[in-house]
Design an enzyme around this catalytic site. Structure first.
Site, PDB file in Angstrom:
ATOM      1  CB  SER A 136      -0.843  -0.024   1.281  1.00 31.37           C
ATOM      2  OG  SER A 136      -1.422   1.230   1.542  1.00 31.37           O
ATOM      3  CE1 TYR A 158      -4.324  -2.056   5.252  1.00 29.57           C
ATOM      4  CE2 TYR A 158      -2.865  -0.201   4.826  1.00 29.57           C
ATOM      5  CZ  TYR A 158      -3.714  -1.189   4.361  1.00 29.57           C
ATOM      6  OH  TYR A 158      -3.952  -1.314   3.012  1.00 29.57           O
TER       7      TYR A 158
HETATM    8  N1  LIG Z   1      -8.667  -0.858  -1.093  1.00 29.56           N
HETATM    9  C1  LIG Z   1      -7.623  -0.055  -0.960  1.00 29.56           C
HETATM   10  O1  LIG Z   1      -7.758   1.170  -1.040  1.00 29.56           O
HETATM   11  C2  LIG Z   1      -6.247  -0.592  -0.761  1.00 29.56           C
HETATM   12  C3  LIG Z   1      -5.171   0.279  -0.937  1.00 29.56           C
HETATM   13  C4  LIG Z   1      -3.865  -0.203  -0.745  1.00 29.56           C
HETATM   14  C5  LIG Z   1      -3.676  -1.521  -0.405  1.00 29.56           C
HETATM   15  N2  LIG Z   1      -4.746  -2.359  -0.251  1.00 29.56           N
HETATM   16  C6  LIG Z   1      -4.473  -3.737   0.134  1.00 29.56           C
HETATM   17  O2  LIG Z   1      -5.042  -4.611  -0.823  1.00 29.56           O
HETATM   18  C7  LIG Z   1      -5.350  -5.853  -0.194  1.00 29.56           C
HETATM   19  C8  LIG Z   1      -6.779  -6.257  -0.566  1.00 29.56           C
HETATM   20  O3  LIG Z   1      -7.664  -5.264  -0.082  1.00 29.56           O
HETATM   21  P1  LIG Z   1      -9.084  -4.973  -0.738  1.00 29.56           P
HETATM   22  O4  LIG Z   1      -9.251  -3.500  -0.727  1.00 29.56           O
HETATM   23  O5  LIG Z   1      -9.253  -5.724  -2.001  1.00 29.56           O
HETATM   24  O6  LIG Z   1     -10.016  -5.539   0.434  1.00 29.56           O
HETATM   25  P2  LIG Z   1     -11.327  -6.444   0.418  1.00 29.56           P
HETATM   26  O7  LIG Z   1     -11.911  -6.261   1.765  1.00 29.56           O
HETATM   27  O8  LIG Z   1     -12.159  -6.141  -0.795  1.00 29.56           O
HETATM   28  O9  LIG Z   1     -10.727  -7.906   0.250  1.00 29.56           O
HETATM   29  C9  LIG Z   1      -9.940  -8.513   1.236  1.00 29.56           C
HETATM   30  C10 LIG Z   1     -10.216 -10.001   1.217  1.00 29.56           C
HETATM   31  O10 LIG Z   1      -9.397 -10.611   2.231  1.00 29.56           O
HETATM   32  C11 LIG Z   1     -10.180 -11.610   2.865  1.00 29.56           C
HETATM   33  N3  LIG Z   1      -9.704 -11.895   4.205  1.00 29.56           N
HETATM   34  C12 LIG Z   1      -9.612 -11.019   5.243  1.00 29.56           C
HETATM   35  N4  LIG Z   1      -9.186 -11.655   6.341  1.00 29.56           N
HETATM   36  C13 LIG Z   1      -9.004 -12.957   5.999  1.00 29.56           C
HETATM   37  C14 LIG Z   1      -8.583 -14.116   6.706  1.00 29.56           C
HETATM   38  N5  LIG Z   1      -8.270 -14.087   8.006  1.00 29.56           N
HETATM   39  N6  LIG Z   1      -8.507 -15.290   6.038  1.00 29.56           N
HETATM   40  C15 LIG Z   1      -8.847 -15.343   4.722  1.00 29.56           C
HETATM   41  N7  LIG Z   1      -9.261 -14.283   4.003  1.00 29.56           N
HETATM   42  C16 LIG Z   1      -9.330 -13.112   4.642  1.00 29.56           C
HETATM   43  C17 LIG Z   1     -11.584 -11.020   2.901  1.00 29.56           C
HETATM   44  O11 LIG Z   1     -12.583 -12.036   3.094  1.00 29.56           O
HETATM   45  C18 LIG Z   1     -11.668 -10.344   1.530  1.00 29.56           C
HETATM   46  O12 LIG Z   1     -12.184 -11.224   0.548  1.00 29.56           O
HETATM   47  C19 LIG Z   1      -5.121  -5.652   1.316  1.00 29.56           C
HETATM   48  O13 LIG Z   1      -3.875  -6.182   1.685  1.00 29.56           O
HETATM   49  C20 LIG Z   1      -5.109  -4.141   1.452  1.00 29.56           C
HETATM   50  O14 LIG Z   1      -4.322  -3.729   2.528  1.00 29.56           O
HETATM   51  C21 LIG Z   1      -6.027  -1.918  -0.426  1.00 29.56           C
END
Ligand SMILES: NC(=O)c1ccc[n+]([C@@H]2O[C@H](COP(=O)([O-])OP(=O)(O)OC[C@H]3O[C@@H](n4cnc5c(N)ncnc54)[C@H](O)[C@@H]3O)[C@@H](O)[C@H]2O)c1
Length: 242
Positions: free
Chosen positions: A124, A137
Site C-alpha cells: 500500500s 496496518y
Molecule cells: N482498497 C484499498 O484502497 C487498498 C489500498 C492499498 C492496499 N490495499 C491492500 O489490498 C489488499 C486487498 O484489499 P481490498 O481493498 O481488495 O479488500 P477487500 O476487503 O475487498 O478484500 C480482502 C479479502 O481478504 C479476505 N480476508 C480477510 N481476512 C481474511 C482471513 N483471516 N482469512 C482469509 N481471508 C481473509 C476477505 O474475506 C476479503 O475477501 C489488502 O492487503 C489491502 O491492505 C487496499
C-alpha cells in the site's frame, strides 16, 4: 500450466488479480475465508479454497506447488494508539505479515526447484508512508516491504522475483465501508469524505479500480518481468510525489 495462489481472492483487488491471471491462462487457487465471495469468483481456471489465513498452523494445508504467490489478504482498523486493542494489533500483524512469511517460506522450495517463481505482495502507500490511527496496518505493510526485499535477494539466484505493489485508495469494500463510516463520524457526505479526507494528498482525484492494480500484478508475473525485483510499484496518483 503456470499455477498461482492468490490470498484474499474473494473480493476487491484479490478477485481482480485472480481474474486477470486466469485471463493469461494461469490456473489460480483463490484462497479466502469468505465462502460466498469465493463462489462468486470461481470460474474456469479459478479454484476456490476456503481457509482462515490468520490461522498460521493451518497454512501448511494449502497447496505449495505454485509458481506465483500473490499475498493480498488484508484488513484495516482505525484507532489512536492509546486505544488500539493490542490483540487486534497482533491479529493484523499475523494476517498481513506472518501469514505471507509462512506462505512464501513453504512455496519457495517448489519455485526454486523449477528455477522460476513470482512473489507479489500487495502492500500500500502505507508501506511507504504513515497515516495517523493506522498503527497496525502501517506497521504490517512496512514489514511486508522488508520481507519482500529479502525474498528478492534470496530468490534471485533461483529465478524467483519478489515485489510489492503499492496502491493509494482502491474502489473495494475495504474502502467503501470506510467511506460510509467516516461520513457518519464527520457529518459529511460520502463524496465529501472522498474529496476532503481520502483524496486530499492524491494528485489524480479518483479511486483506483481493482483491475488497474491487477494489471501491474500481471506485468510482474509476465514474460518481461525477470529483472523486476526487490521493488515497490507505486500506483498512487501522485501521493508519494509530495
Ligand atoms: N482498497 C484499498 O484502497 C487498498 C489500498 C492499498 C492496499 N490495499 C491492500 O489490498 C489488499 C486487498 O484489499 P481490498 O481493498 O481488495 O479488500 P477487500 O476487503 O475487498 O478484500 C480482502 C479479502 O481478504 C479476505 N480476508 C480477510 N481476512 C481474511 C482471513 N483471516 N482469512 C482469509 N481471508 C481473509 C476477505 O474475506 C476479503 O475477501 C489488502 O492487503 C489491502 O491492505 C487496499
Amino acid at each position: 500450466m503456470t499455477r498461482a495462489l492468490v490470498t484474499g481472492a474473494a473480493s476487491g483487488i484479490g478477485a481482480a488479480c485472480a481474474h486477470r491471471l486466469a485471463a493469461d491462462g494461469v490456473h489460480v487457487i483463490a484462497v479466502d475465508f469468505d465462502a460466498d465471495g469465493l463462489r462468486a469468483v470461481a470460474r474456469d481456471g479459478i479454484e476456490p479454497v476456503q481457509a482462515d489465513l490468520s490461522d498460521l498452523d493451518r497454512l501448511g494445508d494449502l497447496p505449495t506447488d505454485v509458481d506465483i504467490l500473490v499475498n493480498n489478504a488484508g484488513i484495516q482498523q482505525v484507532a489512536p494508539i492509546e486505544q488500539f486493542p493490542p490483540e487486534r494489533f497482533g491479529y493484523i500483524l499475523r494476517l498481513m505479515l506472518e501469514s505471507p512469511f509462512r506462505l512464501i517460506r513453504q512455496t519457495l522450495p517448489y519455485m526454486y526447484g523449477r528455477g522460476w517463481g513470482r512473489v507479489v505482495n500487495i502492500s500500500s502507500v502505507h508501506g511507504l508512508r504513515a497515516s495517523p490511527f493506522k498503527a497496525a496496518y502501517v506497521a504490517a505493510k512496512h514489514g511486508l516491504e522488508g520481507l519482500s526485499k529479502v525474498v528478492a535477494l534470496e530468490g534471485a539466484p533461483h529465478g524467483v522475483t519478489s515485489n510489492c505493489v503499492n496502491p493509494a485508495y482502491v474502489r473495494t469494500p475495504l474502502v467503501t465501508a470506510q467511506l460510509a463510516d467516516q461520513a457518519a463520524t464527520h457529518g459529511l457526505t460520502e463524496s465529501e469524505v472522498l474529496e476532503k479526507v481520502m483524496l486530499e494528498p492524491v494528485g489524480v482525484k479518483r479511486l483506483i479500480e481493482p483491475a488497474e492494480v491487477a494489471e501491474v500484478v500481471a506485468l510482474l508475473c509476465g514474460p518481461t518481468s525477470a529483472s523486476l525485483t526487490g521493488s515497490s510499484f507505486v500506483l498512487d496518483g501522485g501521493w508519494t510525489a509530495h
